[in-house]
Design a protein around this motif. Structure first.
Motif, PDB file in Angstrom:
ATOM      1  N   CYS A  41      13.594   6.206  -9.007  1.00 41.06           N
ATOM      2  CA  CYS A  41      13.880   4.955  -8.268  1.00 41.06           C
ATOM      3  C   CYS A  41      15.210   5.309  -7.627  1.00 41.06           C
ATOM      4  O   CYS A  41      16.051   5.485  -8.263  1.00 41.06           O
ATOM      5  CB  CYS A  41      13.509   4.082  -9.054  1.00 41.06           C
ATOM      6  SG  CYS A  41      12.108   3.595  -9.904  1.00 41.06           S
ATOM      7  N   GLY A  42      15.249   5.214  -6.283  1.00 41.99           N
ATOM      8  CA  GLY A  42      16.435   5.208  -5.589  1.00 41.99           C
ATOM      9  C   GLY A  42      16.449   6.729  -4.725  1.00 41.99           C
ATOM     10  O   GLY A  42      17.348   7.355  -4.779  1.00 41.99           O
ATOM     11  N   LEU A  74       8.299   8.999  -6.583  1.00 42.87           N
ATOM     12  CA  LEU A  74       9.440   8.671  -5.980  1.00 42.87           C
ATOM     13  C   LEU A  74       9.369   7.551  -5.078  1.00 42.87           C
ATOM     14  O   LEU A  74       8.534   7.299  -4.556  1.00 42.87           O
ATOM     15  CB  LEU A  74       9.872   9.805  -4.988  1.00 42.87           C
ATOM     16  CG  LEU A  74      11.138   9.822  -4.293  1.00 42.87           C
ATOM     17  CD1 LEU A  74      12.359   9.878  -5.135  1.00 42.87           C
ATOM     18  CD2 LEU A  74      10.997  11.186  -3.159  1.00 42.87           C
ATOM     19  N   TYR A  75      10.201   6.605  -5.579  1.00 44.25           N
ATOM     20  CA  TYR A  75      10.350   5.195  -4.831  1.00 44.25           C
ATOM     21  C   TYR A  75      11.888   5.145  -4.232  1.00 44.25           C
ATOM     22  O   TYR A  75      12.681   5.552  -4.828  1.00 44.25           O
ATOM     23  CB  TYR A  75      10.089   4.202  -5.873  1.00 44.25           C
ATOM     24  CG  TYR A  75       8.767   4.265  -6.403  1.00 44.25           C
ATOM     25  CD1 TYR A  75       7.634   4.256  -5.669  1.00 44.25           C
ATOM     26  CD2 TYR A  75       8.706   4.921  -7.790  1.00 44.25           C
ATOM     27  CE1 TYR A  75       6.374   4.413  -6.725  1.00 44.25           C
ATOM     28  CE2 TYR A  75       7.549   5.087  -8.575  1.00 44.25           C
ATOM     29  CZ  TYR A  75       6.267   4.928  -7.974  1.00 44.25           C
ATOM     30  OH  TYR A  75       5.011   5.136  -8.567  1.00 44.25           O
ATOM     31  N   GLU A  76      11.741   4.264  -3.221  1.00 43.18           N
ATOM     32  CA  GLU A  76      12.975   4.154  -2.534  1.00 43.18           C
ATOM     33  C   GLU A  76      13.838   3.073  -2.977  1.00 43.18           C
ATOM     34  O   GLU A  76      15.297   3.721  -3.068  1.00 43.18           O
ATOM     35  CB  GLU A  76      12.485   3.786  -0.951  1.00 43.18           C
ATOM     36  CG  GLU A  76      13.745   3.420  -0.028  1.00 43.18           C
ATOM     37  CD  GLU A  76      13.639   2.899   1.368  1.00 43.18           C
ATOM     38  OE1 GLU A  76      14.527   2.943   2.044  1.00 43.18           O
ATOM     39  OE2 GLU A  76      12.182   2.661   1.581  1.00 43.18           O
ATOM     40  N   PRO A  77      13.390   1.978  -3.606  1.00 45.38           N
ATOM     41  CA  PRO A  77      14.394   1.030  -4.021  1.00 45.38           C
ATOM     42  C   PRO A  77      14.770   1.619  -5.416  1.00 45.38           C
ATOM     43  O   PRO A  77      13.896   2.132  -6.202  1.00 45.38           O
ATOM     44  CB  PRO A  77      13.749  -0.338  -4.050  1.00 45.38           C
ATOM     45  CG  PRO A  77      12.208   0.023  -4.242  1.00 45.38           C
ATOM     46  CD  PRO A  77      12.005   1.486  -3.344  1.00 45.38           C
ATOM     47  N   ARG A  78      15.920   1.226  -5.866  1.00 45.17           N
ATOM     48  CA  ARG A  78      16.508   1.462  -7.196  1.00 45.17           C
ATOM     49  C   ARG A  78      16.177   0.303  -8.179  1.00 45.17           C
ATOM     50  O   ARG A  78      16.982  -0.421  -8.658  1.00 45.17           O
ATOM     51  CB  ARG A  78      18.068   1.654  -7.215  1.00 45.17           C
ATOM     52  CG  ARG A  78      18.424   2.265  -8.135  1.00 45.17           C
ATOM     53  CD  ARG A  78      20.057   2.599  -8.249  1.00 45.17           C
ATOM     54  NE  ARG A  78      20.567   3.217  -9.437  1.00 45.17           N
ATOM     55  CZ  ARG A  78      20.682   4.284  -9.823  1.00 45.17           C
ATOM     56  NH1 ARG A  78      20.092   5.423  -9.121  1.00 45.17           N
ATOM     57  NH2 ARG A  78      21.203   4.730 -10.944  1.00 45.17           N
ATOM     58  N   LEU A  87       5.911  -2.536  -5.371  1.00 44.34           N
ATOM     59  CA  LEU A  87       6.155  -2.838  -4.125  1.00 44.34           C
ATOM     60  C   LEU A  87       5.661  -1.561  -3.243  1.00 44.34           C
ATOM     61  O   LEU A  87       5.201  -1.993  -1.780  1.00 44.34           O
ATOM     62  CB  LEU A  87       7.655  -3.041  -3.838  1.00 44.34           C
ATOM     63  CG  LEU A  87       8.207  -4.153  -4.784  1.00 44.34           C
ATOM     64  CD1 LEU A  87       9.575  -4.040  -4.742  1.00 44.34           C
ATOM     65  CD2 LEU A  87       7.694  -5.308  -4.151  1.00 44.34           C
ATOM     66  N   ALA A  88       5.699  -0.600  -3.577  1.00 45.74           N
ATOM     67  CA  ALA A  88       5.254   0.562  -2.817  1.00 45.74           C
ATOM     68  C   ALA A  88       3.635   0.939  -2.739  1.00 45.74           C
ATOM     69  O   ALA A  88       3.220   1.691  -2.056  1.00 45.74           O
ATOM     70  CB  ALA A  88       5.924   2.044  -3.311  1.00 45.74           C
ATOM     71  N   ASN A  89       2.923   0.047  -3.632  1.00 43.51           N
ATOM     72  CA  ASN A  89       1.566   0.133  -3.662  1.00 43.51           C
ATOM     73  C   ASN A  89       1.227   1.673  -4.101  1.00 43.51           C
ATOM     74  O   ASN A  89       0.280   2.162  -3.574  1.00 43.51           O
ATOM     75  CB  ASN A  89       1.070  -0.157  -2.377  1.00 43.51           C
ATOM     76  CG  ASN A  89      -0.505  -0.490  -2.556  1.00 43.51           C
ATOM     77  OD1 ASN A  89      -1.113  -0.895  -3.742  1.00 43.51           O
ATOM     78  ND2 ASN A  89      -1.373  -0.190  -1.443  1.00 43.51           N
ATOM     79  N   ASN A  90       1.907   2.299  -4.938  1.00 44.14           N
ATOM     80  CA  ASN A  90       1.976   3.522  -5.476  1.00 44.14           C
ATOM     81  C   ASN A  90       1.972   3.545  -7.132  1.00 44.14           C
ATOM     82  O   ASN A  90       3.014   3.860  -7.615  1.00 44.14           O
ATOM     83  CB  ASN A  90       2.657   4.651  -4.738  1.00 44.14           C
ATOM     84  CG  ASN A  90       2.536   5.738  -5.117  1.00 44.14           C
ATOM     85  OD1 ASN A  90       1.580   6.270  -5.487  1.00 44.14           O
ATOM     86  ND2 ASN A  90       3.732   6.719  -5.082  1.00 44.14           N
TER      87      ASN A  90
END
Length: 234
Positions: A41-42, A74-78, A87-90
């Motif tokens: 995350c991040g 892999l996700y954008e927000p930390r 939030l990423a629906n993943n």
């Protein structure tokens, strides 16, 4: 044993630095080790491409082969993984992580799996978190902790939580040990062993700008000097 899970007492305790150091140290011993970050995350960006920052640090000591998956989700927000995934629906799929882990296991002697955040972090919901993943991977863990005030409490709580989940703890690594420690800091390694019953298998020194300098051989040698690799992989 073909895998070790690196967890920590909290975020920002130095798990990625330790994972990178262990990758270098084992390779130096002719053990074909590979670092693996199941959930990051991040994310950082390079143009239009998203990158996993922890994997980018690994690359300072490890050159990945074609089609090697060093990161599965892999996700954008930390944020905590369960929330970032929602939030990423993943959603995080443990079966994908297990497939990627076993693929790395087939071509390497040792897979160094780095967790996201601390040990109690949920990955899917309150029923499935990091301990459940470790149990499915069927590998022991090491706990990375810090050298300063608060480490006795944080390390003891993490160790007891791991034991309550039935995890096999290989040892504890104290990261960021200062050149001129106070009496309190000097006392911590022995007391950690006494209160947890788990050996401290590494004391890693504090190095200024360590992430920027970790590709330097002299820095890596300094960082790994205090780690007992035989207790991790004999």
């Amino acid at each position: 044993m073909s895998g070790i899970f690196i967890t920590g007492t909290s975020s920002n305790v130095g798990k990625t630095v330790i994972t990178t150091c262990l990758t270098y140290a084992f390779q130096r011993r002719q053990v074909n080790a590979v670092p693996y970050k199941p959930v990051q995350c991040g994310a950082i960006t390079d143009g239009a491409e998203w990158l996993a920052p922890d994997v980018e640090l690994y690359r300072k000591v490890y050159t990945s082969k074609d089609n090697e998956q060093l990161n599965s989700f892999l996700y954008e927000p930390r944020f905590s993984p369960h929330l970032a995934a929602r939030l990423a629906n993943n959603p995080i799929d443990p079966q994908v992580i297990k497939r990627n882990y076993h693929a790395l296991q087939e071509t390497h002697d040792l897979v160094l799996v780095e967790g996201a955040g601390g040990l109690a972090v949920p990955l899917i919901d309150e029923q499935y978190g990091t301990p459940e993943l470790i149990i499915e991977l069927d590998i022991p863990i090491i706990i990375v902790t810090h050298a300063t005030v608060g480490t006795l409490n944080a390390t003891t709580l993490t160790a007891h939580y791991a034991q309550s989940k039935g995890l096999n703890i290989k040892g504890i690594i104290i990261n960021g040990y200062p050149d001129n420690p106070t009496e309190g800091i000097k006392h911590n390694p022995a007391m950690i062993e006494k209160v947890t019953g788990i050996p401290v298998i590494g004391i890693v020194p504090q190095v200024e700008n360590v992430e920027a300098r970790i590709g330097e051989e002299e820095v890596l040698e300094e960082l790994i000097r205090g780690i007992d690799l035989d207790k991790l992989y004999g």
